[in-house]
Design an enzyme around this catalytic site. Structure first.
Site, short mmCIF file in Angstrom:
data_model
loop_
_atom_site.label_atom_id
_atom_site.label_comp_id
_atom_site.label_asym_id
_atom_site.label_seq_id
_atom_site.Cartn_x
_atom_site.Cartn_y
_atom_site.Cartn_z
N ILE A 1 0.85 -1.19 0.00
CA ILE A 1 0.00 0.00 0.00
C ILE A 1 0.89 1.24 0.00
O ILE A 1 1.84 1.33 0.77
CB ILE A 1 -0.93 0.04 1.23
CG1 ILE A 1 -1.90 -1.14 1.22
CG2 ILE A 1 -1.69 1.35 1.29
CD1 ILE A 1 -2.82 -1.18 2.43
N GLU A 2 0.57 2.18 -0.87
CA GLU A 2 1.26 3.48 -0.90
C GLU A 2 0.20 4.58 -0.88
O GLU A 2 -0.31 5.01 -1.92
CB GLU A 2 2.13 3.61 -2.16
CG GLU A 2 3.38 2.75 -2.17
CD GLU A 2 4.52 3.34 -1.36
OE1 GLU A 2 4.30 4.38 -0.70
OE2 GLU A 2 5.62 2.77 -1.38
#
Length: 600
Positions: free
Chosen positions: A314-315
């Site tokens: 996840i970014e």
């Protein structure tokens, strides 16, 4: 405790600095947001309100505040337990929270449970801390709220803070391009090592702890939560997995078929804008396309891929407000639990298929496709270029206005170097540190208990170039010419035989083969073999060479051929002596021979 004068003076300088709030003040304009996920926030009078909620979504608690809050939550729930995985370089415990409605908290119980086991971690880059606060809220709502039914679907593992030392190197100046929280931790650990470059070499306490969790608990989904650097766009929650160019094709198919559509829809339903991992091809904006890199297994989600664990990176978008990012992370994690449970049988089949691969060769290096794979509709932010009065160069200015673009997708999934998979690898006992790292990866092996003579294949080093400066504390091999030889060797007790007839065969090859950029050779663990330690004096070489030439006609012929083909050869006496020295039995037969033997 009385503060040192230097500490007091430095604090005064920071507090009175004209730069104290510059970064937050001059960030690109943010888009207004009021998503449905705001309903997840509890009132400040709630018994289990988190420090994040108490601060109106502006702050994240310290390590001690976080652990104290979590320990209190665990003490008040029969479904939660906290265990210590290890100790950081500065002596802080690295904690893991386990959630199980069945009160199954042991490694054996969780790894064999009929329920899926989901492992998510926060703070591997400690300034990127959204996952910690989202996880605290989610555990609160599961154990003290109305979401206990989530534990009917899955068991959970949660590391609130992985890089605990970096987390405590916190200030208002942690990440200049990130919109909150007010105080942020540091990217690297106390030894200035980046944990998300450590998955193959296992140098840090944090990633050693993660490897222990993966090996002991055998999770069915692994989620690593970050916050981006880089350009502006409309997406607030971007994430990715190894879609192509990886080692678990059936898992990749499951993620694209089941996981991504359901998680994307859940985020949209709650007012968020999900997107893929985004890396501007030109480093500034997306006019030239988005790049999908083929990351090596030194990174979390690609390490998971090579170990055949469904893994997500996840970014969250750094320019979105902290509260928006945390709430989006909560929605993501909640839906991940539901989706994995709903499609668990299909996931198990995919994992089994990938673990049972028997590849005869493995790709160790990927490159970009020669043409873009396709194009994507990109929800961007308008920008313009301005010429700097300081440097005279153009730079991008983001304007805070929504635009939609069609941009090319540039994929780095073209195999450019493959290696044949041997029957097994042998690591001599004297390289015990490497053997221990292989064990820490969960790789199966046999250890010799007595001497053994073997005929093995080895790689030899020709011309090579070292990195000009350390990378992650190590001097890596930058480029190398390799050849192979076969020889008979006698290995001592303690040497390891690592069969490739195991589910982690791909990881074994990536770590052992010197062509791989994440091999122990390229990381510099065998640099000592590059040093020549015995020499021959010229007063010995001169009569010895004369004797050799007089007694060996073939050697004399090869010497004449070398002189004829290489005009520079005889210009250097040292080169001539070296050439002859290599023809003698006095020459070090182990020099520049990588000590990993292949059993064919």
């Amino acid at each position: 405790m009385k503060k040192p004068l230097l500490y007091i003076l430095s604090t005064i300088l920071i507090l009175t600095s004209p730069f104290a709030s510059f970064a937050q003040d001059i960030m690109p304009p943010t888009l207004p947001w009021s998503g449905k996920s705001k309903e997840l926030l509890v009132d400040k009078s709630h018994k289990w309100v988190t420090p994040f909620e108490l601060s109106d979504g502006l702050e994240s608690p310290t390590y001690s505040e976080t652990i104290a809050w979590v320990e209190k939550l665990v003490a008040n729930s029969e479904y939660l337990r906290i265990v210590t995985l290890g100790t950081s370089e500065q002596g802080r415990p690295i904690e893991l929270v386990i959630a199980s409605k069945d009160r199954s908290f042991s490694e054996d119980e969780l790894s064999t449970s009929k329920k899926p086991l989901i492992f998510f971690q926060a703070g591997i880059h400690a300034g990127e801390i959204d996952g910690k606060d989202a996880g605290m809220m989610l555990l609160r709502d599961i154990s003290q709220g109305n979401k206990l039914a989530l534990l009917d679907d899955a068991n959970l593992l949660f590391i609130p803070i992985l890089n605990v030392d970096g987390h405590e190197r916190r200030s208002e100046y942690g990440r200049v391009n990130q919109r909150g929280p007010k105080e942020m931790g540091w990217r690297t650990n106390a030894q200035n090592l980046n944990l998300n470059r450590d998955y193959t070499k296992l140098e840090t306490a944090g990633i050693q702890a993660v490897a222990k969790v993966i090996n002991s608990f055998d999770p069915d989904l692994y989620v690593d939560i970050h916050v981006t650097d880089g350009a502006d766009y409309q997406y607030d929650i971007t994430y990715g997995y190894v879609a192509t160019g990886g080692y678990s094709p059936q898992i990749s198919n499951w993620l694209s078929t089941y996981f991504q559509p359901e998680v994307d829809q859940a985020l949209k339903d709650e007012g968020h804008i999900p997107g893929p991992l985004l890396f501007a091809a030109n480093g500034n904006d997306f006019t030239q396309g988005n790049v999908a890199f083929s990351f090596s297994p030194r990174f979390s989600h690609t390490y998971g891929d090579i170990k055949h664990i469904p893994s997500i990176l996840i970014e969250n978008h750094s320019l979105k407000p902290f509260e928006q990012r945390v709430l989006g992370t909560y929605v993501f994690l909640e839906q991940a639990i539901k989706t994995v449970s709903r499609h668990f049988s299909e996931l198990q089949a995919a994992v089994k298929s990938d673990k049972n691969q028997k590849p005869s060769e493995i790709t160790v290096k990927f490159a970009f496709r020669e043409t873009p794979a396709d194009s994507m509709e990109f929800l961007g932010i308008a920008s313009r270029t301005e010429t700097s009065a300081i440097t005279g160069r153009d730079y991008v200015v983001w304007e805070g206005k929504k635009i939609t673009q069609i941009v090319p997708s540039i994929l780095m999934d073209r195999p450019v170097e493959n290696v044949q998979v041997p029957k097994a690898y042998w690591i001599p006992a004297e390289w015990g540190a490497v053997i221990q790292k292989m064990k820490a990866h969960g790789i199966e092996m046999e250890i010799l208990t007595q001497e053994k003579e073997l005929n093995l294949e080895f790689s030899t080093v020709g011309e090579y170039k070292m990195s000009s400066q350390p990378y992650e504390g190590l001097l890596r091999i930058q480029s190398v010419e390799l050849d192979k030889l076969k020889r008979t060797v006698t290995l001592q007790p303690g040497s390891a035989r690592i069969s490739t007839d195991q589910s982690l065969a791909e990881l074994v090859v990536i770590l052992m083969e010197p062509e791989s950029i994440d091999s122990f050779f390229q990381w510099g663990y065998f640099n000592s073999i590059l040093a020549q330690t015995e020499y021959m004096e010229t007063y010995i070489m001169e009569p010895l060479i004369a004797k050799m030439l007089s007694e060996d006609a073939d050697l004399k012929k090869r010497f004449e051929e070398e002189k004829a083909s290489n005009p520079e050869f005889t210009k250097s006496p040292r080169t001539v002596y070296s050439w002859f020295y290599k023809q003698t039995p006095y020459f070090d037969q182990n020099w520049k021979v990588i000590p990993i033997g292949r059993e064919r």
